[in-house]
Design a protein around this motif. Structure first.
Motif: not given
Length: 499
Positions: A258-284
């Protein structure tokens, strides 16, 4: 427990006397010394309403009151400027240290020092606070510095605070050459700090029972690698100044980004295979159409990695990007999400994104929509794209019929939360509710939770806002229901009404 106010802003909280004094009965008192007979917890409660100078004055009331406050095990200092003070010239950290020096308790549970601007001249005084924390075996430590040109570099001995269970720091810097030994630490929060990948690895290796980690706007961290099996919860808040590129955490159960993400962001998820809950709230931040492709690829990659997560929450710019995606006819990877929470006002710019998520969530059982404040589309549209968003909401939803497996088989519960006066007549929200009632074949409950000011009581049932709510209720109740078992529930401050 009680808190003692110092200058209206410094607090001390006590859970009782020190172990070697709590079992000692008070000395015999004369009938005239009833104040001295009060239990320690009552005395501390009285202190909680007094500023420091008045607490000191109470020493004349009884001999016991002269030193009782020094046995407290909870110290909470807040250096924010008092609202009722025109000037604010006292040396906050010197006052903090003078209070700590008088502490007589062999152990202290909590030490919070927050709300002050740090400069390099204050470093020895903050070092003293940390030495106090080490000597008194503090379990809950918070250094809440406010925005400053300088960062406080944590001293090397801070890495040996072996009794810490909870640590929160802001505007602090971690040294990469320091080994960490926090064997009891379970919760760690680093806000607006600076630490490199190597420092983060040392923290994780030196905190074998760490369960919850927060990295908020931290400089220096690029690759977050969490191989610990104890860390289950991660809150990651990117900012314009942070440069996190990837996350590898195969044992993580809960992830919040959760937060601000610049337009040139390259963030990625490599391995989060055990997740049971996720919250994705980006303010671009505002960006043009030339950046849409990159942002879309970023979101597509994140959703691809999260498609196996059963509980998902999203909103903000993410929904707006998905709306643009939907209007272009693009598809997202099918998700196994069963519980979906959307934080959105359900405006023209959100509705296509909501439809997109419903279409790509064939297993969805529960949908929660938390109505957020209304926002405008945050990226610049070309003329062709603007024409795409000039749609009729009911025609748009009808054109998508037949593409929602979740409506035919699984969606049994829908909740609309935060139904306020400014959202009563949102035609996009009403159209969405009408669509769900008319097409969800196994829907059992549609719950609308209205939030009205407390003054709207039974005696004011003629208030225009309540009348408007009643009108909306009648509209919703008139909608066709695909399932005869669907129950529409209006939950508002007056009472709960089911139909």
């Amino acid at each position: 427990m009680a808190e003692t106010s110092v200058h209206g802003d410094i607090h001390r909280e006590s859970s009782g006397d020190s172990p070697n004094r709590s079992s000692r009965p008070p000395p015999p008192l004369s009938p005239s010394d009833l104040i001295g007979a009060l239990p320690n917890d009552v005395i501390h409660h009285i202190f909680s309403f007094l500023p420091l100078q008045d607490v000191v004055k109470t020493s004349v009331l009884s001999k016991r009151w002269q030193s009782t406050w020094t046995t407290t095990t909870h110290f909470v200092f807040n250096g924010d400027r008092p609202r009722n003070h025109e000037t604010y010239s006292f040396d906050f950290l010197s006052l903090v240290n003078s209070v700590l020096i008088q502490s007589t308790s062999p152990t202290v549970k909590r030490l919070h020092v927050t709300g002050f601007v740090y400069d390099e001249a204050n470093s020895p005084k903050l070092d003293f606070c940390l030495r106090f924390a080490m000597a008194r075996r503090v379990e809950d430590l918070c250094l809440g510095l406010t925005a400053s040109p300088f960062l406080y570099t944590l001293p090397r001995f801070a890495s040996r605070l072996s009794c810490l269970v909870r640590l929160e720091v802001s505007y602090c810097c971690f040294s990469s050459g320091t080994s960490i030994r926090w064997p009891c630490l379970k919760v760690l929060s680093v806000r607006h700090g600076e630490l490199c990948d190597q420092s983060l690895q040392k923290i994780l290796r030196g905190s074998p029972v760490l369960e919850s980690l927060e990295l908020d706007s931290c400089k220096g961290v690029k690759n977050i690698r969490i191989d610990s099996t104890s860390v289950k919860d991660l809150l990651l808040v990117p900012s314009l100044f942070s440069n996190v590129e990837n996350l590898w955490a195969p044992h993580l159960l809960s992830l919040r980004v959760s937060g601000f993400s610049p337009h040139d962001s390259v963030f990625r998820l490599d391995d989060v295979s055990s997740l049971v809950e996720a919250n994705l709230y980006l303010r671009i931040l505002y960006f043009s159409m030339s950046h849409v492709e990159r942002i879309r690829d970023l979101l597509k990659g994140l959703l691809e990695k999260l498609r196996g997560v059963p509980t998902l929450a999203t909103g903000g710019s993410c929904l707006q990007i998905l709306s643009h995606w939907e209007m272009e006819g693009a598809h997202s990877p099918l998700s196994k999400c069963r519980n979906l929470t959307l934080n959105a006002p359900v405006s023209r710019w959100d509705l296509p994104g909501i439809v997109h998520l419903l279409r790509s969530s064939p297993c969805l059982e529960k949908l929660v929509i938390r109505l957020a404040g209304f926002t405008n589309l945050q990226f610049e549209l070309d003329e062709e794209s603007k024409d795409c968003f000039n749609y009729d909401e009911e025609d748009f939803l009808c054109s998508r019929k037949g593409n929602f497996e979740c409506l035919a088989k699984h969606l049994g519960r829908v909740e609309i939360i935060g139904f306020q006066a400014n959202s009563f007549r949102s035609k996009y929200l009403l159209a969405l509710m009408k669509f769900l009632l008319g097409d969800a074949l196994v829907l059992e409950k549609l719950i609308i939770k209205a939030e009205l000011p407390s003054q709207y009581g039974q005696e004011r049932h003629q208030d225009p806002v309540l009348l408007e709510l009643l009108g909306v209720m009648q509209d919703v109740l008139s909608y066709r229901r695909a399932s005869q078992n669907t129950e529409v529930i209006f939950n508002h401050p007056l009472k709960e009404t089911s139909f």
